[in-house]
Design a protein around this motif. Structure first.
Motif, mmCIF file in Angstrom:
data_model
loop_
_atom_site.group_PDB
_atom_site.id
_atom_site.type_symbol
_atom_site.label_atom_id
_atom_site.label_comp_id
_atom_site.label_asym_id
_atom_site.label_seq_id
_atom_site.Cartn_x
_atom_site.Cartn_y
_atom_site.Cartn_z
ATOM 1 N N ASP A 19 0.828 -1.209 0.000
ATOM 2 C CA ASP A 19 0.000 0.000 0.000
ATOM 3 C C ASP A 19 0.859 1.255 0.000
ATOM 4 O OD1 ASP A 19 -2.628 1.291 0.208
ATOM 5 O OD2 ASP A 19 -1.945 1.896 2.193
ATOM 6 N N PHE A 20 1.931 1.244 0.801
ATOM 7 C CA PHE A 20 2.839 2.388 0.882
ATOM 8 C C PHE A 20 3.493 2.646 -0.473
ATOM 9 C CE2 PHE A 20 6.661 4.733 1.631
ATOM 10 C CZ PHE A 20 6.484 5.454 2.801
ATOM 11 N N VAL A 21 4.038 1.605 -1.065
ATOM 12 C CA VAL A 21 4.742 1.723 -2.346
ATOM 13 C C VAL A 21 3.800 2.225 -3.435
ATOM 14 C CG1 VAL A 21 5.792 0.359 -4.201
ATOM 15 C CG2 VAL A 21 6.560 0.038 -1.850
ATOM 16 N N GLU A 22 2.605 1.654 -3.486
ATOM 17 C CA GLU A 22 1.663 2.037 -4.536
ATOM 18 C C GLU A 22 1.214 3.488 -4.381
ATOM 19 O OE1 GLU A 22 -1.460 -0.858 -4.427
ATOM 20 O OE2 GLU A 22 -0.342 -2.276 -5.692
ATOM 21 N N GLN A 23 1.004 3.932 -3.143
ATOM 22 C CA GLN A 23 0.610 5.330 -2.929
ATOM 23 C C GLN A 23 1.705 6.282 -3.401
ATOM 24 O OE1 GLN A 23 -1.487 6.816 0.613
ATOM 25 N NE2 GLN A 23 -1.442 4.724 1.383
ATOM 26 N N PHE A 24 2.948 6.008 -3.008
ATOM 27 C CA PHE A 24 4.048 6.894 -3.398
ATOM 28 C C PHE A 24 4.228 6.894 -4.911
ATOM 29 C CE2 PHE A 24 8.445 8.007 -4.283
ATOM 30 C CZ PHE A 24 8.618 9.132 -3.493
ATOM 31 N N SER A 25 4.261 5.716 -5.510
ATOM 32 C CA SER A 25 4.472 5.615 -6.955
ATOM 33 C C SER A 25 3.346 6.281 -7.736
ATOM 34 C CB SER A 25 4.601 4.147 -7.370
ATOM 35 O OG SER A 25 5.757 3.567 -6.809
ATOM 36 N N ASP A 26 2.105 6.058 -7.302
ATOM 37 C CA ASP A 26 0.963 6.673 -7.987
ATOM 38 C C ASP A 26 1.037 8.194 -7.901
ATOM 39 O OD1 ASP A 26 -0.019 4.225 -8.691
ATOM 40 O OD2 ASP A 26 -1.570 4.149 -7.141
ATOM 41 N N ASN A 27 1.445 8.714 -6.739
ATOM 42 C CA ASN A 27 1.542 10.164 -6.571
ATOM 43 C C ASN A 27 2.634 10.752 -7.461
ATOM 44 O OD1 ASN A 27 -0.516 10.158 -4.709
ATOM 45 N ND2 ASN A 27 0.811 10.191 -2.926
ATOM 46 N N VAL A 28 3.779 10.056 -7.563
ATOM 47 C CA VAL A 28 4.859 10.525 -8.436
ATOM 48 C C VAL A 28 4.403 10.515 -9.887
ATOM 49 C CG1 VAL A 28 7.153 9.992 -9.341
ATOM 50 C CG2 VAL A 28 6.745 9.893 -6.883
ATOM 51 N N GLY A 238 17.662 -4.353 -2.899
ATOM 52 C CA GLY A 238 16.343 -4.297 -2.286
ATOM 53 C C GLY A 238 15.912 -5.634 -1.729
ATOM 54 N N LYS A 239 16.223 -6.707 -2.450
ATOM 55 C CA LYS A 239 15.844 -8.051 -2.005
ATOM 56 C C LYS A 239 16.592 -8.443 -0.731
ATOM 57 C CE LYS A 239 14.654 -9.680 -6.653
ATOM 58 N NZ LYS A 239 15.070 -10.535 -7.787
ATOM 59 N N THR A 240 17.830 -7.984 -0.601
ATOM 60 C CA THR A 240 18.624 -8.304 0.576
ATOM 61 C C THR A 240 17.926 -7.846 1.850
ATOM 62 O OG1 THR A 240 20.688 -8.139 -0.671
ATOM 63 C CG2 THR A 240 20.848 -7.915 1.725
ATOM 64 N N PHE A 241 17.243 -6.700 1.770
ATOM 65 C CA PHE A 241 16.565 -6.156 2.944
ATOM 66 C C PHE A 241 15.055 -6.407 2.899
ATOM 67 C CE2 PHE A 241 20.507 -3.834 2.491
ATOM 68 C CZ PHE A 241 21.009 -3.879 3.782
ATOM 69 N N ASN A 242 14.657 -7.360 2.058
ATOM 70 C CA ASN A 242 13.264 -7.796 1.984
ATOM 71 C C ASN A 242 12.324 -6.627 1.716
ATOM 72 O OD1 ASN A 242 11.350 -9.867 2.010
ATOM 73 N ND2 ASN A 242 10.821 -9.468 4.151
ATOM 74 N N MET A 243 12.740 -5.740 0.813
ATOM 75 C CA MET A 243 11.939 -4.558 0.524
ATOM 76 C C MET A 243 10.865 -4.858 -0.514
ATOM 77 S SD MET A 243 14.402 -1.225 0.592
ATOM 78 C CE MET A 243 14.538 -0.370 2.185
ATOM 79 N N THR A 244 9.729 -4.253 -0.309
ATOM 80 C CA THR A 244 8.641 -4.331 -1.271
ATOM 81 C C THR A 244 8.779 -3.166 -2.246
ATOM 82 O OG1 THR A 244 7.143 -5.369 0.319
ATOM 83 C CG2 THR A 244 6.135 -4.277 -1.581
ATOM 84 N N VAL A 245 8.714 -3.460 -3.542
ATOM 85 C CA VAL A 245 8.786 -2.424 -4.578
ATOM 86 C C VAL A 245 7.724 -2.734 -5.629
ATOM 87 C CG1 VAL A 245 11.251 -1.985 -4.264
ATOM 88 C CG2 VAL A 245 10.527 -3.719 -5.888
ATOM 89 N N ASP A 246 7.400 -1.733 -6.447
ATOM 90 C CA ASP A 246 6.515 -2.025 -7.577
ATOM 91 C C ASP A 246 7.359 -2.164 -8.834
ATOM 92 O OD1 ASP A 246 7.217 0.526 -8.271
ATOM 93 O OD2 ASP A 246 5.175 1.303 -8.430
ATOM 94 N N GLU A 247 6.698 -2.231 -9.993
ATOM 95 C CA GLU A 247 7.445 -2.486 -11.227
ATOM 96 C C GLU A 247 8.369 -1.336 -11.590
ATOM 97 O OE1 GLU A 247 3.702 -0.359 -12.366
ATOM 98 O OE2 GLU A 247 4.228 -2.039 -11.053
ATOM 99 N N THR A 248 8.077 -0.121 -11.117
ATOM 100 C CA THR A 248 8.942 1.015 -11.442
ATOM 101 C C THR A 248 10.209 1.026 -10.603
ATOM 102 O OG1 THR A 248 7.896 2.501 -9.833
ATOM 103 C CG2 THR A 248 6.926 2.410 -12.048
ATOM 104 N N GLY A 249 10.126 0.503 -9.368
ATOM 105 C CA GLY A 249 11.287 0.538 -8.472
ATOM 106 C C GLY A 249 11.542 1.904 -7.875
ATOM 107 N N LEU A 250 10.502 2.769 -7.817
ATOM 108 C CA LEU A 250 10.678 4.140 -7.341
ATOM 109 C C LEU A 250 11.079 4.222 -5.877
ATOM 110 C CD1 LEU A 250 7.752 6.119 -9.002
ATOM 111 C CD2 LEU A 250 10.157 6.759 -9.036
#
Length: 300
Positions: A19-28, A238-250
């Motif tokens: 949810d966090f990633v999608e909100q930030f990416s959508d806003n950008v 990003g994977k090393t720290f188990n980060m969630t990202v979307d397809e853009t990687g923003l």
């Protein structure tokens, strides 16, 4: 076995990260869409980005004799400054045991995440306007807001007269200057990335309102002159720290439990640069006073 509905599962935390990633990416994306045809460039941390001052087009041999080799047409650009793309934002915020007990997991973490999201957006906006104010090398002035913008648009037209499809003209102005000009007139504003903007205003395609632009100044460029560079949070780091990202990687986000402080933490990271291709293609116009200068009368 029935799972207690109050039990926190890994899926709950992943859902918050998504949810966090999608909100930030959508806003950008909304912001970039409002700006126009801004090009996005996912890159690695440490990438060096070059900006330019102007294009020099040397005389080209237009007529070539039959059967002769056609010479290359060259375009020379004067280099300006170089910038390093860094992981500029490393943000962390904690949701306490007490907050979770009081408000419930979803509401407590959502509140923490909304605060962190606001900080990330505020930092990104600050970087945007700092770059606009400091990177431009062309200036002009005009009496009043309308004339200042007109003079700036005239400068832009001259700077990009030989460029096809320069895109939209985008103006950035202080809200006080805009509303002082409008007076009591009603206008419809739209919002992107927490910023208000007007479309088709005073011959500009888009006018953004921000207090980051000093009163008495307007900054403008064409959207094809802007490039959005960002650290691609996809990949091994990003994977090393188990980060969630979307397809853009923003932006990358992760949620995890901190047992020794009875809390959950949200960690977000990203890096962004919105830079002009040509620094001379950013025009700053000074709004001069429209009040006529009084002339002292002389008695004879």
């Amino acid at each position: 076995m029935t799972v207690d509905p109050n039990t926190v599962t890994s899926n709950d935390l992943v859902a918050h990260s998504i949810d966090f990633v999608e909100q930030f990416s959508d806003n950008v994306k909304t912001l970039l869409a409002a700006l126009g045809h801004v090009r996005m460039h996912p890159m690695s941390t440490g990438t060096l980005i070059q900006t330019y001052k102007k294009e020099n087009n040397p005389a080209i041999q237009r007529t070539v004799d039959e059967g002769e080799v056609i010479p290359l047409s060259k375009v020379k650009r004067t280099k300006d400054k170089q910038y390093e793309l860094k992981l500029t934002d490393k943000l962390r915020k904690v949701t306490t045991f007490e907050a979770i007990q009081k408000d419930g997991l979803d509401q407590a973490i959502s509140f923490t995440d909304s605060q962190l999201l606001s900080i990330a957006q505020k930092n990104a906006k600050k970087d945007l306007f700092d770059n606009l104010k400091s990177k431009g090398t062309t200036s002009t002035s005009g009496n009043g807001l309308q004339m200042a913008i007109s003079k700036g648009l005239g400068k832009l037209a001259g700077l990009f007269e030989d460029v096809n499809n320069v895109g939209n003209t985008t103006v950035y102005a202080n809200p006080d200057d805009i509303y002082n000009y409008l007076g009591g007139a009603q206008v419809t504003t739209q919002k992107a990335f927490g910023m208000q903007y007007l479309q088709n205003f005073l011959n500009a395609d888009v006018v953004f309102l921000s207090t980051s632009i000093p009163a008495g100044k307007v900054v403008m460029t064409v959207d094809n002159n802007l490039n959005f560079y960002y650290v691609d949070m996809n990949g091994n780091a990003g994977k090393t720290f188990n980060m969630t990202v979307d397809e853009t990687g923003l932006i990358g986000v992760t949620h995890s439990r901190i047992d020794d402080s009875l809390s959950y933490q949200t960690v977000a990271a990203g890096g962004w640069l919105l830079l002009p291709e040509r620094t001379d293609g950013i025009v700053t116009a000074t709004i001069e006073s429209t009040t006529p200068t009084s002339v002292a009368s002389t008695d004879h």
